[in-house]
Design an enzyme around this catalytic site. Structure first.
Site, PDB file in Angstrom:
ATOM      1  N   LYS A  10       9.460  64.636  24.276  1.00 17.87           N
ATOM      2  CA  LYS A  10       9.649  63.557  25.256  1.00 17.87           C
ATOM      3  C   LYS A  10      11.016  62.871  25.086  1.00 17.87           C
ATOM      4  O   LYS A  10      11.686  63.045  24.065  1.00 17.87           O
ATOM      5  CB  LYS A  10       8.513  62.540  25.097  1.00 17.87           C
ATOM      6  CG  LYS A  10       7.115  63.135  25.363  1.00 17.87           C
ATOM      7  CD  LYS A  10       6.052  62.038  25.345  1.00 17.87           C
ATOM      8  CE  LYS A  10       4.670  62.620  25.590  1.00 17.87           C
ATOM      9  NZ  LYS A  10       3.639  61.556  25.711  1.00 17.87           N
ATOM     10  N   TYR A  50       0.766  64.191  35.148  1.00 15.89           N
ATOM     11  CA  TYR A  50      -0.217  63.299  34.517  1.00 15.89           C
ATOM     12  C   TYR A  50      -1.255  62.784  35.525  1.00 15.89           C
ATOM     13  O   TYR A  50      -1.826  61.702  35.320  1.00 15.89           O
ATOM     14  CB  TYR A  50       0.496  62.114  33.861  1.00 15.89           C
ATOM     15  CG  TYR A  50       1.133  62.433  32.521  1.00 15.89           C
ATOM     16  CD1 TYR A  50       0.363  62.845  31.432  1.00 15.89           C
ATOM     17  CD2 TYR A  50       2.502  62.293  32.321  1.00 15.89           C
ATOM     18  CE1 TYR A  50       0.934  63.125  30.201  1.00 15.89           C
ATOM     19  CE2 TYR A  50       3.093  62.561  31.084  1.00 15.89           C
ATOM     20  CZ  TYR A  50       2.290  62.978  30.027  1.00 15.89           C
ATOM     21  OH  TYR A  50       2.858  63.240  28.804  1.00 15.89           O
ATOM     22  N   ASN A 113       5.406  58.393  22.358  1.00 20.00           N
ATOM     23  CA  ASN A 113       4.836  59.076  21.193  1.00 20.00           C
ATOM     24  C   ASN A 113       5.429  60.458  20.920  1.00 20.00           C
ATOM     25  O   ASN A 113       4.768  61.330  20.388  1.00 20.00           O
ATOM     26  CB  ASN A 113       3.308  59.104  21.294  1.00 20.00           C
ATOM     27  CG  ASN A 113       2.835  59.904  22.502  1.00 20.00           C
ATOM     28  OD1 ASN A 113       3.645  60.340  23.311  1.00 20.00           O
ATOM     29  ND2 ASN A 113       1.541  60.110  22.600  1.00 20.00           N
ATOM     30  N   HIS A 116       4.151  65.844  23.651  1.00 21.18           N
ATOM     31  CA  HIS A 116       2.900  66.073  24.377  1.00 21.18           C
ATOM     32  C   HIS A 116       2.400  67.467  24.032  1.00 21.18           C
ATOM     33  O   HIS A 116       3.201  68.373  23.824  1.00 21.18           O
ATOM     34  CB  HIS A 116       3.136  65.987  25.892  1.00 21.18           C
ATOM     35  CG  HIS A 116       1.970  66.497  26.683  1.00 21.18           C
ATOM     36  ND1 HIS A 116       0.866  65.722  26.957  1.00 21.18           N
ATOM     37  CD2 HIS A 116       1.697  67.727  27.205  1.00 21.18           C
ATOM     38  CE1 HIS A 116      -0.014  66.442  27.620  1.00 21.18           C
ATOM     39  NE2 HIS A 116       0.464  67.664  27.785  1.00 21.18           N
ATOM     40  N   GLU A 127      -0.796  73.172  32.853  1.00 27.14           N
ATOM     41  CA  GLU A 127       0.478  72.598  32.412  1.00 27.14           C
ATOM     42  C   GLU A 127       1.569  73.660  32.261  1.00 27.14           C
ATOM     43  O   GLU A 127       2.736  73.408  32.576  1.00 27.14           O
ATOM     44  CB  GLU A 127       0.267  71.848  31.097  1.00 27.14           C
ATOM     45  CG  GLU A 127      -0.603  70.606  31.281  1.00 27.14           C
ATOM     46  CD  GLU A 127      -0.795  69.793  30.017  1.00 27.14           C
ATOM     47  OE1 GLU A 127      -1.314  68.668  30.119  1.00 27.14           O
ATOM     48  OE2 GLU A 127      -0.422  70.271  28.914  1.00 27.14           O
TER      49      GLU A 127
HETATM   50  P1  CMP Z   1       0.237  62.523  25.993  1.00 26.52           P
HETATM   51  O1  CMP Z   1      -0.344  63.380  24.930  1.00 26.52           O
HETATM   52  O2  CMP Z   1       1.466  62.998  26.682  1.00 26.52           O
HETATM   53  O3  CMP Z   1      -0.905  62.286  27.103  1.00 26.52           O
HETATM   54  C1  CMP Z   1      -0.945  61.129  27.901  1.00 26.52           C
HETATM   55  C2  CMP Z   1       0.041  60.100  27.482  1.00 26.52           C
HETATM   56  O4  CMP Z   1      -0.240  58.788  27.933  1.00 26.52           O
HETATM   57  C3  CMP Z   1       0.037  59.969  25.958  1.00 26.52           C
HETATM   58  O5  CMP Z   1       0.561  61.096  25.363  1.00 26.52           O
HETATM   59  C4  CMP Z   1       0.826  58.685  25.793  1.00 26.52           C
HETATM   60  O6  CMP Z   1       2.215  58.882  25.977  1.00 26.52           O
HETATM   61  C5  CMP Z   1       0.281  57.877  26.965  1.00 26.52           C
HETATM   62  N1  CMP Z   1      -0.830  57.004  26.565  1.00 26.52           N
HETATM   63  C6  CMP Z   1      -2.057  57.356  26.167  1.00 26.52           C
HETATM   64  N2  CMP Z   1      -2.829  56.283  25.901  1.00 26.52           N
HETATM   65  C7  CMP Z   1      -2.052  55.211  26.134  1.00 26.52           C
HETATM   66  C8  CMP Z   1      -2.257  53.805  26.053  1.00 26.52           C
HETATM   67  N3  CMP Z   1      -3.430  53.301  25.671  1.00 26.52           N
HETATM   68  N4  CMP Z   1      -1.222  53.005  26.365  1.00 26.52           N
HETATM   69  C9  CMP Z   1      -0.045  53.520  26.764  1.00 26.52           C
HETATM   70  N5  CMP Z   1       0.211  54.851  26.880  1.00 26.52           N
HETATM   71  C10 CMP Z   1      -0.777  55.683  26.562  1.00 26.52           C
END
Ligand code: CMP
Length: 140
Positions: A10, A50, A113, A116, A127
């Site tokens: 990311k 998403y 984070n 993904h 995906e």
């Molecule tokens: P990802 O694995 O890409 O899948 C969905 C994404 O949404 C996740 O990683 C985070 O980047 C984001 N995400 C998931 N839960 C939360 C949350 N509670 N608050 C903000 N972002 C979130």
């Protein structure tokens, strides 16, 4: 069983100069990159990718973040790739991720984070197809 999974490095991890280390971790775990592209995701693409999270309170912010800078998208292939990739990434929230996992090392918070990974075979199929054509995946 040999599987394929989609990984995204990311914008936050790209800005932290972590591309090389993250791909090294995949290769060291025998998750072989079979397709790879550095790109920018538009807001509309992020919303499509998403779409399952459309009703979540973080949807707007998440899709803005994913469109905010360069990302690296990869297809990883290997034994039990979907689960093993998720183990390498660690929990969604970097604060809860096991020490040494990619998110524990490079993630900033639950939204920013670092990486993904697909969470099931059906999601992986969707995906992978979202980013790569049959021609790019080739016959192996
Ligand atoms: P990802 O694995 O890409 O899948 C969905 C994404 O949404 C996740 O990683 C985070 O980047 C984001 N995400 C998931 N839960 C939360 C949350 N509670 N608050 C903000 N972002 C979130």
């Amino acid at each position: 069983m040999t599987e394929r999974t989609l990984a995204i490095i990311k914008p936050d991890a790209v800005k932290k100069n972590a591309i090389g280390d993250i791909i090294r971790r995949y290769e060291a775990a025998s998750l072989r990159p079979i397709a790879i592209r550095m790109t920018r995701i538009s807001k509309a693409q992020a919303e499509g990718f998403y779409a399952v999270h459309r009703q979540r309170p973080f949807f707007e912010s998440l899709t803005t973040f994913m469109a905010s800078g360069l990302v690296v998208v990869l297809v990883l292939e290997g034994d039990d790739a979907i689960k093993r990739h998720r183990d390498l990434m660690g929990a969604t929230d970097p604060a809860k991720a096991d020490p040494g996992t990619i998110r524990a090392v490079y993630g900033t918070n639950i939204e920013y984070n670092a990486v993904h990974g697909s969470d099931s075979p059906d999601t992986a199929k969707f995906e992978i197809g979202f980013f790569f054509s049959e021609m790019e995946l080739g016959v192996r």
